[in-house]
Design a protein around this motif. Structure first.
Motif: not given
Length: 166
Positions: A116-133
């Motif tokens: 998580a720290r590496a993603a934040a440090e390198f500017g990589v966003e961790l995004f959640v997209v809702e999918v259909s049930e």
């Protein structure tokens, strides 16, 4: 296996899910995402990404996993973070928005600690997209089939090793 039948470990459902994830992310961001061929980096190397805007202002990796990440799955995310971080280090690409889009809060929340720290440090966003049930249920079913297929492969390997060890 009958013609047209899918293998237990077939990832067709995950590929369909990735398309829905990308469509949902595009709608959320107000952009158009398409599958680029390959992204050329300096030094004559290339990376492949799941989608990008035509101007490469947004580059995305999509991940359909439902539930917490297991086994080698965090390593796959780490590789994607590294790939996207490398892309952002390219001259002219520093402002590129890099995103890993998940279809599950549990999968996204599995990214912790140094990753998580590496993603934040390198500017990589961790995004959640809702999918259909309906799609979520199909992904979960595919994940169960894949676990069964992997267990069968492991059992077959053990039998072969045992038989050859006589």
């Amino acid at each position: 296996m009958p013609e047209g039948a899918s293998h237990q470990s077939d990832s067709h459902t995950q590929r369909e899910a990735e398309e829905e994830i990308l469509a949902g992310l595009a709608a959320s961001l107000g952009v158009v995402l398409a599958k680029p061929e390959r992204v050329a980096l300096s030094g004559g190397v290339f990376v492949e990404v799941d989608a990008a805007t035509s101007d490469m202002g947004v580059v995305v990796e999509a991940y359909a996993r439902q539930g917490r990440l297991k086994g080698a799955q965090p390593k796959k995310i780490a590789q994607d973070v590294l790939k996207l971080a490398l892309l952002k280090r390219e001259p002219g690409w520093e402002r590129t928005r890099t995103i890993i889009a998940f279809a599950s809060h549990e999968a996204r929340n599995s990214i912790s600690g140094w990753l998580a720290r590496a993603a934040a440090e390198f500017g990589v966003e961790l995004f959640v997209v809702e999918v259909s049930e309906e799609l979520r249920a199909r992904i979960l079913d595919a994940q169960r089939r894949q676990v069964m297929a992997n267990a069968d492969l492991l059992a077959d390997d053990l039998v072969v090793q045992t038989d050859s060890g006589r």
